[in-house]
Every structure is written in structure tokens, then in C-alpha cells.
Design a protein around this motif. Structure first.
Motif, PDB file in Angstrom:
ATOM      1  N   VAL A 275       0.857  -1.181   0.000  1.00  0.00           N
ATOM      2  CA  VAL A 275       0.000   0.000   0.000  1.00  0.00           C
ATOM      3  C   VAL A 275       0.899   1.238   0.000  1.00  0.00           C
ATOM      4  O   VAL A 275       1.803   1.348   0.826  1.00  0.00           O
ATOM      5  CB  VAL A 275      -0.933   0.009   1.231  1.00  0.00           C
ATOM      6  CG1 VAL A 275      -1.731   1.300   1.294  1.00  0.00           C
ATOM      7  CG2 VAL A 275      -1.855  -1.196   1.207  1.00  0.00           C
TER       8      VAL A 275
ATOM      9  N   ASN B  37      -2.276   7.441  -1.314  1.00  0.00           N
ATOM     10  CA  ASN B  37      -3.418   7.581  -2.226  1.00  0.00           C
ATOM     11  C   ASN B  37      -3.903   6.253  -2.812  1.00  0.00           C
ATOM     12  O   ASN B  37      -4.448   6.226  -3.910  1.00  0.00           O
ATOM     13  CB  ASN B  37      -3.117   8.584  -3.343  1.00  0.00           C
ATOM     14  CG  ASN B  37      -2.888   9.978  -2.806  1.00  0.00           C
ATOM     15  OD1 ASN B  37      -3.595  10.423  -1.908  1.00  0.00           O
ATOM     16  ND2 ASN B  37      -1.885  10.654  -3.317  1.00  0.00           N
ATOM     17  N   HIS B  38      -3.722   5.170  -2.075  1.00  0.00           N
ATOM     18  CA  HIS B  38      -4.195   3.854  -2.514  1.00  0.00           C
ATOM     19  C   HIS B  38      -5.722   3.844  -2.527  1.00  0.00           C
ATOM     20  O   HIS B  38      -6.376   4.515  -1.735  1.00  0.00           O
ATOM     21  CB  HIS B  38      -3.679   2.777  -1.558  1.00  0.00           C
ATOM     22  CG  HIS B  38      -3.765   1.393  -2.074  1.00  0.00           C
ATOM     23  ND1 HIS B  38      -4.942   0.695  -2.123  1.00  0.00           N
ATOM     24  CD2 HIS B  38      -2.816   0.561  -2.580  1.00  0.00           C
ATOM     25  CE1 HIS B  38      -4.720  -0.505  -2.624  1.00  0.00           C
ATOM     26  NE2 HIS B  38      -3.440  -0.609  -2.915  1.00  0.00           N
ATOM     27  N   ALA B  39      -6.296   3.072  -3.419  1.00  0.00           N
ATOM     28  CA  ALA B  39      -7.752   2.911  -3.475  1.00  0.00           C
ATOM     29  C   ALA B  39      -8.250   2.271  -2.176  1.00  0.00           C
ATOM     30  O   ALA B  39      -7.522   1.505  -1.536  1.00  0.00           O
ATOM     31  CB  ALA B  39      -8.129   2.024  -4.664  1.00  0.00           C
ATOM     32  N   PRO B  40      -9.491   2.560  -1.782  1.00  0.00           N
ATOM     33  CA  PRO B  40     -10.053   1.924  -0.586  1.00  0.00           C
ATOM     34  C   PRO B  40     -10.002   0.398  -0.702  1.00  0.00           C
ATOM     35  O   PRO B  40     -10.204  -0.155  -1.787  1.00  0.00           O
ATOM     36  CB  PRO B  40     -11.501   2.424  -0.570  1.00  0.00           C
ATOM     37  CG  PRO B  40     -11.448   3.722  -1.302  1.00  0.00           C
ATOM     38  CD  PRO B  40     -10.420   3.518  -2.377  1.00  0.00           C
ATOM     39  N   LEU B  41      -9.739  -0.269   0.424  1.00  0.00           N
ATOM     40  CA  LEU B  41      -9.509  -1.710   0.402  1.00  0.00           C
ATOM     41  C   LEU B  41      -9.775  -2.295   1.781  1.00  0.00           C
ATOM     42  O   LEU B  41      -9.445  -1.672   2.792  1.00  0.00           O
ATOM     43  CB  LEU B  41      -8.051  -1.957  -0.005  1.00  0.00           C
ATOM     44  CG  LEU B  41      -7.368  -3.271   0.300  1.00  0.00           C
ATOM     45  CD1 LEU B  41      -7.901  -4.359  -0.615  1.00  0.00           C
ATOM     46  CD2 LEU B  41      -5.876  -3.138   0.124  1.00  0.00           C
TER      47      LEU B  41
ATOM     48  N   GLU C 133      -7.646  -2.472   6.686  1.00  0.00           N
ATOM     49  CA  GLU C 133      -8.529  -1.544   5.976  1.00  0.00           C
ATOM     50  C   GLU C 133      -7.697  -0.353   5.528  1.00  0.00           C
ATOM     51  O   GLU C 133      -6.913   0.193   6.306  1.00  0.00           O
ATOM     52  CB  GLU C 133      -9.655  -1.046   6.888  1.00  0.00           C
ATOM     53  CG  GLU C 133     -10.533  -0.002   6.207  1.00  0.00           C
ATOM     54  CD  GLU C 133     -11.455   0.721   7.169  1.00  0.00           C
ATOM     55  OE1 GLU C 133     -12.644   0.819   6.857  1.00  0.00           O
ATOM     56  OE2 GLU C 133     -10.972   1.185   8.220  1.00  0.00           O
TER      57      GLU C 133
ATOM     58  N   LEU D  84      -8.276   3.424   3.811  1.00  0.00           N
ATOM     59  CA  LEU D  84      -9.295   4.410   3.467  1.00  0.00           C
ATOM     60  C   LEU D  84      -8.744   5.813   3.724  1.00  0.00           C
ATOM     61  O   LEU D  84      -8.299   6.116   4.834  1.00  0.00           O
ATOM     62  CB  LEU D  84     -10.558   4.178   4.296  1.00  0.00           C
ATOM     63  CG  LEU D  84     -11.747   5.079   4.002  1.00  0.00           C
ATOM     64  CD1 LEU D  84     -12.247   4.874   2.572  1.00  0.00           C
ATOM     65  CD2 LEU D  84     -12.868   4.807   4.984  1.00  0.00           C
ATOM     66  N   ASP D  85      -8.761   6.647   2.692  1.00  0.00           N
ATOM     67  CA  ASP D  85      -8.344   8.050   2.815  1.00  0.00           C
ATOM     68  C   ASP D  85      -6.959   8.213   3.438  1.00  0.00           C
ATOM     69  O   ASP D  85      -6.773   8.988   4.379  1.00  0.00           O
ATOM     70  CB  ASP D  85      -9.375   8.852   3.616  1.00  0.00           C
ATOM     71  CG  ASP D  85     -10.728   8.925   2.925  1.00  0.00           C
ATOM     72  OD1 ASP D  85     -10.766   8.899   1.678  1.00  0.00           O
ATOM     73  OD2 ASP D  85     -11.746   8.999   3.637  1.00  0.00           O
ATOM     74  N   ASN D  86      -5.992   7.483   2.925  1.00  0.00           N
ATOM     75  CA  ASN D  86      -4.598   7.544   3.387  1.00  0.00           C
ATOM     76  C   ASN D  86      -4.432   7.162   4.864  1.00  0.00           C
ATOM     77  O   ASN D  86      -3.505   7.608   5.534  1.00  0.00           O
ATOM     78  CB  ASN D  86      -3.972   8.907   3.110  1.00  0.00           C
ATOM     79  CG  ASN D  86      -3.631   9.071   1.653  1.00  0.00           C
ATOM     80  OD1 ASN D  86      -3.261   8.111   0.982  1.00  0.00           O
ATOM     81  ND2 ASN D  86      -3.766  10.275   1.144  1.00  0.00           N
TER      82      ASN D  86
END
Length: 81
Positions: A31, A34-38, A66, A68-70
Motif C-alpha cells: 500500500v 493515495n491507494h484505493a479503498p480496500l 482496511e 481508506l483516505d490515506n
């Protein structure tokens, strides 16, 4: 990006990271900012944490991650020594 690794009885790591690599149940993944939510399950293995001070590793005995949002939150079953 902020990473927090917690178990039912302790906070193992909390702080800013450059990247983190995880032992996913379907293979290892990394990760970055700015990774996509996961949301992913983790198997027993090494979480590699890269910060501006260097690299460190924590071995977890399964859990959930999880992203989410950095912010990365790891709920680990346990941390192995």
C-alpha cells in the motif's frame, strides 16, 4: 499516510509511513499513498513498514487490514515475536 496496527490487548505501531507491505490471504500486497479503498484478510506473516527513519517488520498472526483516505488500520489477531 498513517498506519495503525493493533491487537486485542495493545497498540503495536502508530505513525506516518511511506509504504506498508502485507501478507494477504491471496498473496502479498503493498500500500502506497493515495491507494484505493480496500479491506483484506491477512494470514500469518510479516508486515513490512517503511518510514523516513528506515524499515521495520512486525509478524502478525492473521487479521484484517482496511485502507481508506490515506489511513491504514490493521486489526491483528496477535503479534508474534
Amino acid at each position: 499516510m498513517y498506519l495503525e496496527i493493533i491487537t486485542p490487548d495493545q497498540r503495536v505501531f502508530a505513525g506516518e509511513v511511506i509504504s506498508a507491505q502485507f501478507p494477504g490471504v491471496k498473496g502479498s500486497f503493498q500500500v502506497l499513498n493515495n491507494h484505493a479503498p480496500l479491506i483484506s484478510l491477512l494470514e500469518r506473516g510479516k508486515v513490512t513498514i517503511r518510514t523516513t527513519q528506515g524499515e521495520q517488520a512486525v509478524t502478525v498472526d492473521g487479521g484484517v487490514v482496511e485502507v481508506l483516505d490515506n489511513k491504514i488500520t490493521v486489526l491483528a489477531e496477535a503479534v508474534l515475536s
